[in-house]
Design an enzyme around this catalytic site. Structure first.
Site, mmCIF file in Angstrom:
data_model
loop_
_atom_site.group_PDB
_atom_site.id
_atom_site.type_symbol
_atom_site.label_atom_id
_atom_site.label_comp_id
_atom_site.label_asym_id
_atom_site.label_seq_id
_atom_site.Cartn_x
_atom_site.Cartn_y
_atom_site.Cartn_z
ATOM 1 N N ASP A 327 4.688 -9.734 -4.008
ATOM 2 C CA ASP A 327 4.539 -11.038 -3.399
ATOM 3 C C ASP A 327 5.147 -12.069 -4.333
ATOM 4 O OD1 ASP A 327 2.646 -10.890 -5.386
ATOM 5 O OD2 ASP A 327 1.047 -11.828 -4.242
ATOM 6 N N ASP A 640 -2.553 -10.557 -4.108
ATOM 7 C CA ASP A 640 -3.762 -11.195 -4.610
ATOM 8 C C ASP A 640 -4.626 -11.776 -3.511
ATOM 9 O OD1 ASP A 640 -2.022 -13.222 -3.912
ATOM 10 O OD2 ASP A 640 -1.642 -13.856 -5.967
ATOM 11 N N ASP A 644 -3.322 -9.102 1.660
ATOM 12 C CA ASP A 644 -2.627 -8.008 0.971
ATOM 13 C C ASP A 644 -3.425 -6.707 0.955
ATOM 14 O OD1 ASP A 644 -0.412 -9.648 0.168
ATOM 15 O OD2 ASP A 644 -1.702 -10.543 -1.350
ATOM 16 N N ASN A 706 1.596 30.786 -22.791
ATOM 17 C CA ASN A 706 1.002 31.657 -21.781
ATOM 18 C C ASN A 706 1.907 32.853 -21.492
ATOM 19 O OD1 ASN A 706 -0.324 28.759 -20.138
ATOM 20 N ND2 ASN A 706 -1.462 30.256 -21.343
#
Length: 922
Positions: A327, A640, A644, A706
């Site tokens: 934004d 914010d 949103d 491994n």
């Protein structure tokens, strides 16, 4: 009729449609409608029972593998290992449970926006009632400072403005009128509507309730938020992919070893326990803990840089980001109107400083500060601007980190301008008291104030350029008021247009001397004014944003601005911060977006590096995010406001603002920026990339050993079949490699600092896995080499000791010694392996060798634990080890050196294949 259509109706038609009047509903009718429509509050959907939500956390494949591993650990006698794995399982389940439970809390935050009392007219009388009791058709009144209690159609106004920032992202208070709007308009352009959750900035109004509860625009956002499920992060998807690969490997290896055990005559039960134990030992059991530590470490580093991560997988998601949907207001810009320039007496002056802090200078056209005498000349305009304003600015206090305004932001910008230049004193209003004020109206497009200046009385005016010009008969030139000419008017309009093209909000300032009297009329005094000049302002970019945009582009990130503000304003900010957008091609309005086909939007988002979407609604933002995700992008969304929340929750990584962000936005997001700073987001992306690189190194280093353990077991079984040798290493000893020898170094490998080139490379392909064909080939070959070196030391031990161990010799001292030798060989080769995996192309011996001091410390501690495992009474007995001789340690050292040389040769080959000499982490 839907509430979204009321803005197109006249006030009387709206009242008729809702079957009400200006005297309001009767109490009986209000009660009936309350039964029909329900309370004016937000409702959460029925949630999954908490116990079922918790149990659902155990359905992940990696979790199932871990549970099996814990069971096997218990069966093989490793109580501690089994307990640790079960703790990991429970912790992972709790984290997942909290993450999903949190989604329901978003609605609770939204409820807080519409929870104050309301002033309602019923039976012709004004009274106060609970906001939850409002119904469609109620007539309410709202005054400055009030929260809007429901979605309203305004029917009477007096200088009525609302702060719609939380809902639309609009940075300036919005003037509201009563007139119907003929054309279709988005939420931000419905100037006769006021929406639940916003506040009254100034004035007052009478309005009719058109929607309540979940039917309001805020309610629709709540509904979208609940319906918008969170998607898996790239790291969660990668872990699932890795878990599937490991599961297949474990199953195949387990079956194979079980068959071999039966063939070797170990018996059904022993073969089963041995096969499962070895197979589970091959799973990197410490990986979940290492993953948690890596993410926690990154989270702590981010917190130190003002970014708080709410769930750990989001840390790595930042590094996978390919598109930032940001934004404008409060993220890229300060959300503080600032006068940038003034035009006075035919000259343009720039004003430095941003926000409401009164620090800055006024500069002439050569960029030089004005002298005190020159400032005194321009003071006539400054005084008029501030005397026609009611706002105030205040110093930082306990609730505000910086200077803050009280009142209209545009008026506060004028007050700040005058204060920073020293033309306004703190007692200006007391020295020049207001006699009468004529408030701003949409018809006049100006406001004016009659003030007493000592023994004189004057009218000060501010408003739109055309409005102030229409009442101007003189213009200020060379220190005096002279008759205004057509050329003057043309020059003023050209300057106004030039400012507007730059995205600046322009106010014209004027003044007129009056005769003293008790009462004035607007029509009488708002004429024959002297035009003083223009003030141009904007919500400016934050410090560091332009550089961060540049860094983001260098990192291959695409940036899309999505704002509720006007297109020209958004374009001006985009151009200033370096978004590289063309005004005609790359700016899409909300209305254009609604009329655009999905295919057109898809092609537009695919083709453009940067875009701006202006005047968008919440569903528009969500639609953009979903389209990007369908294209395979990893999307970070900043926001914010209440509007949103759906997009923040939907995005791979929702980023909310910690200072100006609403609680709703913070609850819907995964990352909170404490300083509301876009540069902080770019730093967080760098941290995320570093974490992924470190995790990849950790996985590769872990799987190398491994493979080495498996190779040693298979070579041992070959020795059993061909020469009747005993197995060189036991299942419990393999687990001890994980728990004592490598768990700490592998964990602290994730502490590696970011490399210099981490933000000069494009984002990793979302389809790329940690384990590629090339990396799998490399760690398989490297693992086989370690296994061969361990088996070679097993054979060399028997050679220099002059003994031959048989399958039945598993309870004698030489066997304990040779298994300790094999164990130590794998462990010390792993230390070399971990250090080598730190850099892909560069030799181990470079200036970055000691940059991760905690890694070297962890290796030293792990060596101490290995020595305890081999030499400490009790522990060595439990692990079936005995002490090694100096000659044995020489074999371990030789094996580590051979492995070091082999890995260095591999890096030479990598450099030749890749055609570069720089590392991914140089």
């Amino acid at each position: 009729m839907a509430s979204t259509d009321y803005y197109q109706m006249s006030p009387e038609a709206t009242l008729d449609e809702l079957d009400t009047s200006r005297q309001g509903l009767s109490k009986q009718e209000a009660q009936r409608r309350l039964q029909k429509h329900g309370k004016n509050e937000l409702q959460a959907e029925i949630q999954t029972p908490l116990w079922l939500l918790f149990l659902s956390q155990f359905k992940e494949l990696l979790v199932i593998i871990l549970i099996i591993g814990a069971v096997i650990a218990f069966l093989t006698g490793n109580i501690r290992d089994g307990t640790v794995i079960f703790v990991i399982v429970i912790v992972n389940a709790v984290i997942g449970f909290i993450q999903e439970y949190r989604a329901g809390k978003i609605v609770d935050k939204l409820k807080g926006l519409i929870s104050s009392p309301a002033k309602v007219i019923r039976d012709g009388e004004l009274s106060e009632t609970g906001q939850d009791q409002l119904v469609p058709g109620d007539i309410v009144t709202v005054d400055e400072g009030d929260k809007i209690p429901a979605d309203l159609r305004v029917i009477e106004t007096s200088n009525f403005k609302t702060n719609d920032f939380a809902l639309t992202g609009e940075s300036v208070a919005q003037e509201k009128t009563c007139e119907a709007i003929e054309e279709e308009a988005g939420i931000a352009d419905r100037t006769n509507m006021a929406y639940a959750g916003t506040t009254v900035a100034s004035g007052n109004a009478t309005a009719v309730v058109v929607a309540t509860g979940m039917s309001t625009e805020t309610g629709k956002i709540a509904q979208m938020t609940q319906e918008t499920g969170e998607i898996r992060t790239p790291l969660q998807q990668e872990m699932r992919h890795l878990a599937r690969q490991l599961t297949m490997a474990v199953v195949v290896i387990g079956i194979a070893l079980f068959g071999v055990g039966l063939v070797q005559g170990l018996g059904l039960n022993v073969s089963l326990i041995y096969a499962l134990g070895i197979a589970m030992a091959l799973v990197p059991q410490a990986l979940p803990a290492q993953l948690t530590v890596a993410l926690s470490t990154g989270s702590n580093r981010l917190a130190n840089r003002n970014a708080v991560v709410k769930n750990l997988p989001s840390v790595e998601t930042l590094g996978s980001t390919t598109v930032i949907c940001t934004d404008k207001t409060g993220t890229l810009t300060k959300n503080e109107m600032t006068v940038r320039s003034v035009w006075f007496d035919g000259t343009t002056y720039d004003i430095t400083g941003t926000g409401y802090e009164p620090e800055g200078d006024i500069l002439n056209e050569d960029g030089e500060p004005l002298s005190e005498e020159q400032i005194d000349e321009i003071e006539v305009m400054m005084d008029a601007a501030t005397m026609a304003s009611n706002a105030e600015i205040h110093e930082p206090d306990e609730e505000h980190d910086g200077w803050y305004p009280i009142g209209d932001p545009t008026e506060a910008a004028l007050i700040t301008m005058s204060t920073k230049l020293g033309t306004r004193s703190p007692t200006e209003d007391e020295e020049n008291p207001e006699i009468q004020e004529f408030s701003f109206t949409s018809e006049r497009k100006r406001m004016s104030s009659v003030r007493r200046f000592g023994d004189e009385v004057a009218l000060t005016v501010k408003g739109s350029t055309d409005s102030v010009l229409s009442i101007s008969s003189r213009v200020y030139r060379d220190g005096e008021a002279v008759p205004i000419t057509d050329d003057d008017r043309q020059r003023i309009r050209e300057m106004n247009e030039r400012y507007s093209e730059q995205g600046l909000r322009v106010l014209a300032i004027a003044r007129r001397d009056l005769e003293a009297k008790d009462c004035y009329e607007a029509d009488e005094v708002e004429q024959d004014v002297t035009f003083l000049g223009l003030a141009a302002m904007i919500d400016p970019p934050k410090e560091g944003v332009t550089q961060s945009i540049k860094e983001a582009k260098q990192a291959g990130l695409r940036i899309v601005m999505i704002t509720g503000d006007h297109a020209i304003t958004a374009w001006a900010i985009g151009r200033e911060i370096g978004l590289s957008v063309e005004e005609d091609e790359d700016i899409i309005t909300g209305q254009e977006l609604k009329e655009m086909s999905d295919d057109t939007l898809h092609q537009l988002l695919r083709r453009k590096q940067s875009l701006i979407f202006s005047r968008v609604d919440p569903e528009d933002k969500l639609h953009i995010v979903k389209t990007l995700e369908k294209q395979g992008e990893i999307v970070a969304v900043t926001g914010d406001g209440v509007n949103d929340a759906p997009a923040l929750r939907r995005a791979h990584i929702g980023v909310s603002m910690g200072q100006r962000g609403t609680d709703v936005a913070k609850e819907a997001s995964r990352l909170v920026l404490l300083d509301d700073s876009f540069p902080t987001l770019v730093h967080a992306i760098e941290e995320g990339r570093t974490i992924y690189n470190n995790l990849k190194k950790t996985v590769h280093a872990s799987l190398t050993t491994n493979i080495a353990e498996l190779a040693l077991v298979l070579l041992g079984l070959l020795g059993v079949a061909l020469w009747n040798y005993p197995i060189p290493i036991l299942a419990v000893q393999i687990l001890a490699i994980d728990l004592l020898g490598e768990i700490m170094p592998l964990t602290f490998l994730t502490f590696d600092p970011p490399g210099q080139g981490v933000m000069t490379k494009p984002p990793r392909d979302p389809g790329e896995h940690m384990i590629t064909r090339r990396s799998a080939t490399e760690f398989t070959v490297l693992g086989l080499l370690i296994g061969l070196l361990a088996f070679a030391n097993f054979l060399l031990f028997m050679e220099h000791e002059g003994i031959t161990l048989a399958v039945d010799d598993t309870n004698i001292l030489p066997y304990f010694q040779v298994t300790a030798l094999a164990y130590a060989t794998i462990v010390f080769c792993q230390y070399v392996n971990i250090l080598e995996w730190r850099q892909e192309h560069r030799s181990l011996f470079n200036r970055r060798l000691f940059t991760n001091k905690i890694l070297h410390a962890s290796i030293a501690i792990s060596i101490g634990l290995v020595l305890l495992a081999i030499y400490a009474p009790g522990l060595s007995d439990f692990l079936r080890f005995t002490g090694l001789a100096v000659a044995d340690w020489a074999l371990v050292g030789m094996a580590a050196l051979v492995y070091l040389a082999a890995f260095e040769m591999l890096k030479v080959l990598r450099r030749r294949l890749d055609g570069q000499r720089s590392s991914d982490n140089p």
